[in-house]
Design an enzyme around this catalytic site. Structure first.
Site, PDB file in Angstrom:
ATOM      1  N   GLY A  49       0.768  -1.246   0.000  1.00 44.03           N
ATOM      2  CA  GLY A  49       0.000   0.000   0.000  1.00 44.03           C
ATOM      3  C   GLY A  49       0.795   1.289   0.000  1.00 44.03           C
ATOM      4  N   GLU A 103       3.902   4.075   6.164  1.00 38.43           N
ATOM      5  CA  GLU A 103       2.694   3.246   6.017  1.00 38.43           C
ATOM      6  C   GLU A 103       1.653   4.008   5.210  1.00 38.43           C
ATOM      7  OE1 GLU A 103       1.209   0.625   5.872  1.00 38.43           O
ATOM      8  OE2 GLU A 103       0.895  -0.434   7.734  1.00 38.43           O
ATOM      9  N   ASP A 104       0.848   3.279   4.461  1.00 34.73           N
ATOM     10  CA  ASP A 104      -0.238   3.936   3.722  1.00 34.73           C
ATOM     11  C   ASP A 104      -1.316   4.440   4.674  1.00 34.73           C
ATOM     12  OD1 ASP A 104      -0.984   1.347   4.422  1.00 34.73           O
ATOM     13  OD2 ASP A 104      -1.815   0.824   2.465  1.00 34.73           O
ATOM     14  N   ASP A 107      -4.951   2.078  10.611  1.00 31.68           N
ATOM     15  CA  ASP A 107      -6.365   1.769  10.822  1.00 31.68           C
ATOM     16  C   ASP A 107      -6.534   1.320  12.276  1.00 31.68           C
ATOM     17  OD1 ASP A 107      -8.942   0.545  10.744  1.00 31.68           O
ATOM     18  OD2 ASP A 107      -8.781   0.253   8.606  1.00 31.68           O
ATOM     19  N   PHE A 156     -13.956   2.893   4.322  1.00 34.70           N
ATOM     20  CA  PHE A 156     -12.972   2.252   3.456  1.00 34.70           C
ATOM     21  C   PHE A 156     -12.580   3.177   2.297  1.00 34.70           C
ATOM     22  CE2 PHE A 156     -11.317  -0.769   0.360  1.00 34.70           C
ATOM     23  CZ  PHE A 156     -10.448  -1.479   1.174  1.00 34.70           C
ATOM     24  N   VAL A 157     -11.287   3.286   2.056  1.00 37.77           N
ATOM     25  CA  VAL A 157     -10.797   4.138   0.967  1.00 37.77           C
ATOM     26  C   VAL A 157      -9.883   3.356   0.032  1.00 37.77           C
ATOM     27  CG1 VAL A 157     -10.956   6.377   2.155  1.00 37.77           C
ATOM     28  CG2 VAL A 157      -8.922   4.961   2.478  1.00 37.77           C
ATOM     29  N   ASP A 163      -5.886  -0.414  -2.134  1.00 38.83           N
ATOM     30  CA  ASP A 163      -6.666  -1.252  -3.041  1.00 38.83           C
ATOM     31  C   ASP A 163      -7.951  -1.772  -2.414  1.00 38.83           C
ATOM     32  OD1 ASP A 163      -5.238  -3.019  -1.184  1.00 38.83           O
ATOM     33  OD2 ASP A 163      -6.109  -4.622  -2.391  1.00 38.83           O
ATOM     34  N   ARG A 169      -5.176   0.616  -6.950  1.00 31.21           N
ATOM     35  CA  ARG A 169      -3.909   1.202  -6.449  1.00 31.21           C
ATOM     36  C   ARG A 169      -3.368   2.297  -7.366  1.00 31.21           C
ATOM     37  NH1 ARG A 169      -2.189  -2.105  -2.230  1.00 31.21           N
ATOM     38  NH2 ARG A 169      -2.542  -4.334  -2.479  1.00 31.21           N
TER      39      ARG A 169
END
Ligand code: XMP
Ligand code: MG
Length: 180
Positions: A49, A103-104, A107, A156-157, A163, A169
């Site tokens: 990610g 990190e992307d 969460d 959720f994104v 993805d 992506r």
């Protein structure tokens, strides 16, 4: 930016534009440039990610610095602690280096809360975390987030490296799951 896009069976709507993202990432890079002046940090980007965030951020880093890309694999361990996380591809020494994890999205914080002790075990000089996105409402495992571009709601994104079941992506902006 398209109004709505479909990925697999779900519809997503625009959330962050490419311009907003790039300007926020540049700001974080500039903060890192000043925080680490005269140091030579090691960036560790967590795949898949974070590849786009890492590339964008790294373009703006003016420090002499290293970057490596790792994958985290989670499996059921034999100990009572359950899942164990191992890293694949960490081929650079961490000892005595200033490490910045890329990190992307942060969460629940579960992934990083399990992975960080392993990096700490290798005795870096310092350890900080940079995440493009943070869902504060979802975070249940305490993870110190030192650099963050956007706080977002618990939805959720996709896009900009993130993805939905493998797709999305390559979208250069961030889309959010459309409410029914
Ligand atoms: P935790 O819960 O361990 O999760 O902090 C971090 C990882 O979960 C994935 N993730 C997402 N991926 N859209 C995505 O495409 C999301 O909204 C999302 N939320 C969590 C992601 O791989 C992240 O590294
Ligand atoms: Mg990830």
């Amino acid at each position: 930016m398209q109004d709505e896009i479909q990925v697999h069976d779900k519809i997503f709507v625009p959330y962050l534009t490419q311009e907003e993202i790039e300007s926020a990432v540049k700001k974080v890079a500039e903060k890192i440039n000043s925080d680490y002046a005269n140091e030579c940090p090691l960036f560790i980007a967590i795949l898949n990610g974070s590849f786009m965030f890492a590339a964008e951020l790294f373009k703006h880093i003016r420090l002499s610095s290293e970057i490596c890309f790792i994958k985290l694999a989670s499996y059921k361990g034999t100990t009572s602690s359950g899942h164990v996380i191992t890293s694949i591809g960490l081929d650079t020494d961490v000892i005595s280096k200033h490490v910045i994890i890329l990190e992307d999205i942060l969460d629940t914080g579960r992934t990083l809360s399990r992975f960080l002790p392993q990096i700490e075990h290798q005795q870096p000089k310092s350890l900080k975390i940079a995440a493009l996105l943070h869902k504060p409402e979802a975070t249940v495992h305490e993870v110190p987030l030192d650099y963050n571009c956007f706080k977002i709601p618990n939805k959720f994104v996709i896009g900009y490296g993130l993805d939905y079941n493998g797709l999305g992506r390559n979208i250069p902006s961030v889309y959010q799951l459309k409410e029914d």
